[in-house]
Scaffold this motif. Structure first.
Motif, short mmCIF file in Angstrom:
data_model
loop_
_atom_site.label_atom_id
_atom_site.label_comp_id
_atom_site.label_asym_id
_atom_site.label_seq_id
_atom_site.Cartn_x
_atom_site.Cartn_y
_atom_site.Cartn_z
N THR A 164 4.40 -10.60 7.94
CA THR A 164 3.54 -10.52 9.36
C THR A 164 3.08 -8.98 9.55
O THR A 164 3.75 -8.04 9.05
CB THR A 164 4.25 -11.00 10.65
OG1 THR A 164 5.14 -9.85 11.13
CG2 THR A 164 5.09 -12.23 10.36
N ASN A 165 1.89 -8.99 10.43
CA ASN A 165 1.68 -7.49 10.75
C ASN A 165 1.91 -7.23 12.20
O ASN A 165 1.29 -6.37 12.79
CB ASN A 165 0.29 -7.17 10.23
CG ASN A 165 -0.82 -7.77 11.02
OD1 ASN A 165 -0.65 -8.90 11.79
ND2 ASN A 165 -1.94 -7.00 11.29
N ASN B 91 5.22 -5.68 10.41
CA ASN B 91 4.39 -4.71 10.65
C ASN B 91 3.58 -3.93 9.52
O ASN B 91 3.41 -2.96 9.20
CB ASN B 91 5.18 -3.49 11.47
CG ASN B 91 4.19 -3.25 12.65
OD1 ASN B 91 3.22 -3.26 12.82
ND2 ASN B 91 5.09 -2.33 13.61
N ILE B 92 3.04 -5.13 8.64
CA ILE B 92 2.31 -4.54 7.31
C ILE B 92 1.04 -4.11 7.68
O ILE B 92 0.28 -4.51 8.41
CB ILE B 92 2.03 -5.89 6.61
CG1 ILE B 92 3.35 -6.49 5.99
CG2 ILE B 92 1.47 -5.63 5.14
CD1 ILE B 92 3.65 -7.76 5.39
N ARG B 93 0.59 -2.88 6.91
CA ARG B 93 -0.65 -2.37 6.97
C ARG B 93 -1.18 -2.31 5.60
O ARG B 93 -0.59 -1.95 4.71
CB ARG B 93 -0.66 -0.98 7.61
CG ARG B 93 0.06 -0.77 9.03
CD ARG B 93 -1.25 -1.46 9.90
NE ARG B 93 -0.76 -1.39 11.27
CZ ARG B 93 -0.30 -2.37 12.15
NH1 ARG B 93 0.15 -3.59 11.40
NH2 ARG B 93 0.15 -2.25 13.08
N TYR B 94 -2.56 -2.16 5.53
CA TYR B 94 -3.18 -2.23 4.28
C TYR B 94 -4.12 -0.91 4.14
O TYR B 94 -4.51 -0.60 5.45
CB TYR B 94 -4.24 -3.41 3.98
CG TYR B 94 -3.50 -4.74 3.57
CD1 TYR B 94 -2.76 -4.68 2.55
CD2 TYR B 94 -3.58 -5.87 4.35
CE1 TYR B 94 -2.15 -5.78 2.00
CE2 TYR B 94 -3.06 -6.99 3.90
CZ TYR B 94 -2.32 -6.92 2.76
OH TYR B 94 -1.73 -8.03 2.64
#
Lengths: 277, 104, 159
Positions: free
Chosen positions: B4-5, B79-82
């Motif tokens: 999830t982000n 807390n995924i970021r790209y």
């Protein structure tokens, strides 16, 4: 929390102007900039050229000559110089000491280099058939000295490339387009210069021989090899057929008499080259 | 592996944190694709080949990140970021990072 | 006449590329916008938030990361416009629409993925934009842009 879906009208993130309208505005601006650069350059070079002393020109001329290997033929050179002197005798030319140089290149051309140096290509001597014809070509080059065209051309060319590089960087489509259109302006200017030099040459011819027979012979001969008129739109010189017409108009307007042609004395032919080529 | 982000996994409680995990890949496209893109650069429109390539690469970066999390014994990354950056002419780096956690 | 064409060949190629770029580029753009607007209507009912939502216990069945991306290319006319704009300054309209299209397309693809997984809402959506392609590292030119949209799709328990 309640979620209510709403639709948006129009697109605020993209400017509403039509791209073609935008484009025409910028194109207009670009043309204005080009015109401004060109005007500044023209005024600038004209101002500077008047101030350049002949000494500086002589120095430049020596540089220019180094690029064309001149053939040592003292006798022919002297004869050409005598003809030049006679032509320039009753003119208002600046105080140049005219010198003729002979180049072994096959081009049918002569070149006015800074400092009163005139480079005559061997091809020209092969083609001309009368002394009057040769005198007209030399008179044309003297015309360039009278107007100091050789310096003007140099100054503008330099200014143009510097301005284009400064404004648009070195390699981009735009820079290409701009330098191209600047060169077009430049060529129309240079065609005017050539016409003025023709008129000047004609005047010298009339003063030296008392008549102007043979004035347009050289250009009439070049018509055959010149190609179509359209290609001369952006060329530095006017089409030879055009020049013949202009000269005839001038002769008629100034009521110059037409006399007998002087044959080209043997001593103006090119010395036989030892190597057979 | 739950990804999830957001700060948490919605509806679940985080019981353990493992710190940052990251996955990245640098990809270049082959000449044929580049040539087609060159043509498209003249006429405009979507570069489908590039879209696919980048999407694939992004998945790879995400998978690498998930593998790292697995090694740590996590069962979720939150807390995924790209991020995407052009590192050299014709090559792009796809980067994903997040926090490895264990949820109930 | 043939001579004139040969002489200014590069100029003619340049002009035809500009015209080709304008016609095909604006056609592609119009078509793309039509499809964007239509799909935006279809997916209007799926809420997307940039905030983290809070969910009461027992509501959420599953949450997954969903992404969507699109690479949109510039055309020759747009590039010329951008170069000209570099001289005069002001709004670079050519790029505005390029970026707008890329972002909206990316969001739409993300929403489509969320919908296909049966999500009720997408929370914490984030957008990234990057210059891609041959000209990406040159200062004055932009080749094409990639937009990525990603967020957490939340799937509810059946009631």
């Amino acid at each position: 929390m309640k979620f209510s879906a709403k639709e948006l009208e129009g697109n605020l993130n993209v400017s509403p102007t039509h791209p073609l309208l935008d484009f025409s505005w910028m194109l207009g601006g670009l043309i204005a900039i080009i015109a401004l650069i060109y005007l500044l350059l023209a005024v600038g070079t004209d101002l500077v050229v008047e101030q350049i002393p002949i000494k500086a020109e002589v120095w430049l001329g020596e540089r220019g000559l180094a690029e064309f290997p001149a053939e040592a033929d003292a006798e022919l050179q002297q004869r050409l110089e005598r003809l030049l002197e006679e032509l320039a005798a009753d003119s208002d030319l600046p105080e140049y000491k005219f010198r003729a140089y002979l180049s072994s290149r096959e081009e049918v051309n002569a070149l006015a280099l800074p400092g009163g140096n005139i480079l005559v290509f061997a091809g020209l001597l092969d083609v001309v058939e009368s002394e009057n014809e040769l005198a007209m070509v030399l008179g044309h080059e003297l015309g360039h000295f009278a107007q100091r065209d050789h310096l003007r051309g140099l100054g503008r060319g330099l200014g143009l490339s510097v301005a284009a590089a400064l404004l648009f960087g070195e390699d981009s489509a735009i820079s290409n387009l701009v330098s191209r259109s600047l060169l077009t302006f430049q060529s129309s200017y240079s065609q005017q210069q050539e016409e003025a030099a023709d008129a000047y040459g004609l005047q010298l011819l009339a003063a030296r021989y008392g008549h102007v027979a043979g004035a347009e012979d050289f250009f009439a001969r070049s018509v055959a090899t010149a190609g179509s008129r359209a290609t001369y739109l952006f060329a530095s010189h006017p089409h030879p057929a055009e020049r013949v017409i202009r000269l005839k108009q001038l002769i008629a307007a100034k009521k110059y008499p037409l006399g007998k042609l002087e044959p080209l004395a043997d001593h103006f032919t090119r010395p036989a080259t030892p190597s057979a080529d | 592996m739950i990804l999830t982000n957001v700060n948490s996994v919605p509806g679940k409680k985080i019981v353990e944190h493992f710190g940052i995990v990251q996955g990245s890949t640098v990809r270049a496209k082959h000449v044929g694709r580049d040539f087609m893109a060159g043509l498209k650069n003249l006429i405009g429109g979507e570069l489908k080949g590039y879209t696919e390539l980048l999407q694939e690469s992004r998945e790879e970066a995400t998978n690498r990140m998930a593998e790292q999390a697995e090694q740590m014994g996590a069962n979720a990354v939150v807390n995924i970021r790209y991020a995407t950056s052009s590192v050299a002419q014709g090559a792009a780096e796809l980067f994903a990072y997040g926090t490895a956690v264990r949820v109930e | 006449m043939a001579d004139l064409i040969l002489q200014s060949l590069d100029l003619i190629i340049f002009l035809s590329l500009v015209i080709l770029g304008y016609i095909s580029g604006s056609m592609a753009e119009k078509k793309h916008y039509r499809s964007i607007i239509q799909r935006e209507k279809e997916l209007l009912k799926l809420p997307v938030l940039t905030a983290e939502g809070s969910f009461r216990a027992g509501l959420v069945k599953e949450s997954v990361l969903v992404t969507g991306s699109a690479v949109i290319s510039i055309d020759y006319f747009k590039r010329l416009m951008a170069v000209l704009r570099n001289l005069f300054g002001g709004r670079v309209k050519a790029y505005e629409s390029l970026l707008d299209r890329a972002r909206r397309e990316a969001i739409l693809r993300m929403k489509a993925e969320a919908k296909s997984r049966g999500a009720a809402i997408v929370v914490n959506m984030r957008l990234e934009t990057a210059a891609i392609g041959k000209n990406a590292d040159r200062k004055r030119q932009l080749g094409s842009v990639e937009a990525v949209a990603y967020g957490t799709a939340v799937i509810y328990n059946p009631r």
